[in-house]
Design a protein around this motif. Sequence first.
Motif: not given
Length: 359
Positions: A228-250
Motif C-alpha cells: 500500500y502507499d501512505q502519502v500526504w495532502q493539503s500542503r499550503s506553505g511556500p515552495p521554498r519550505i519543505p513539507w512532508l511528501d509525496p503529495q497525493i496529487e503527484a
Amino acid sequence: MSTNPVDAVLVLSFGGPEAPDEVRPFLENVTRGRNVPPERLDEVEEHYHHFGGTSPINGLNREMIAALRRELDAAGYALPVYFGNRNWHPFAEDTVTEMARDGVRNALVFATSAYGGYSACRQYHEDIARARAAAAERLGDEALVPDLTKLRHFYDHPLFVESVADGVRTARETMDGGHDARLVFTAHSIPVSADETAGPPEEGGHRYSRQVGEASRLVAAEVGVTDYDQVWQSRSGPPRIPWLDPQIEAHVEALAGKGVTDVVVSPIGFLSDHVEVAFDLDTELAEQAGELGVRMARAASAGTDPRFIRMIVELIAEQVSGAEPRTCGSGPRGGVGCNGTLCAPGCCEPPARGRPASS
C-alpha cells in the motif's frame, strides 16, 4: 489529572464557518499573526464557497457529540458533553466559561486528532490553557474554572483501526475488482521542520509521521493488504519550505503512469469528512483521477462510526476508572496533560508560522 471526580467531557476541535459571511473572518482568525497574503486567503475562501460558504466540521462534530452522549449513558457515565473550538463558534473560551458557570470542576477533553505533533496535539494543550485563562478573567476567580485533562493519542486504538478499516472495505466493494485497487492512505502534510520536532526531544522527533505510518500499517493489515502507499495532502506553505511528501496529487499521477487504473483513498489523518476531505479529495483529486483515467473510491472517515464513539468512551474510562488502555501498535504515544501542561518537557515545539489549512 485533578483529584476531583470527573464531571464533564469537552469535545475540542478546529472549528469552521457555517455561513458565507463567516468564511473570511474565520480564515483571518486561523491565520492571525502569520503574515498570510490576502490572495492566499482568497484561494482558500473559494474552497468553502464551493460548499455554500459552510464547513461540514461543526455539524459533523455535533453528530459525534450526540452519539457520544448516548454511548456514555449506555455505559453508565452521567457526564454532560460540551463542545468548543479553536477558531470559530462555539469558541473554547466561551464553552469553558459556560462549564464553570454550570459548576463543572473537572472535565476530560477529547481533541479531534488521533496523533501527536504541534498542530495535532500541542496546540490543543495551548487551547486548553488559553480557554481557562479567559474564563478565569471573565469570572474573576481562577478557582471557579474547571481542571481540563486532555485524553491521549488514539491512532493505534483497535476500535479506531477497525473503523477506518471498514471504511476501506466498503470503498473497495463499490468498485468492480476493487480488491485489486491500489490502497492509498493520506494525512495532512506539515513542514518537515515541524515533523522533526514532533514528540519529546529525546525521542528524536517525527512522532506525527511515525504515528500516521503506524496507523496506516495497522489498517492495511486489518484489511489484509501488504502492499500500500501512505502519502500526504493539503500542503499550503511556500515552495521554498519543505513539507512532508509525496503529495497525493503527484502520487496518483505517478500511479497512472505505471498503469494503475483503480485506487482506494483512505483519509486516515482526518476524523471527519470536512473541507480538506470533501474538497481536496472528493472534488480536486477525483477530477484529476478522472482526467488520468483512474477510477477512485474514497473510504469514509471514522468520525461517526459506532466503534469510534465507543473508543472515545474507552478513553474516558481510562481516566475515570483506571481501565487498561487498549492499543494494537508499537509506535510512540502520549498526549495526556492537565490544564495545558505538555505530556513531556519540550514536546512538539511549534514550527515557523505557515499558511492556512482548511477544515
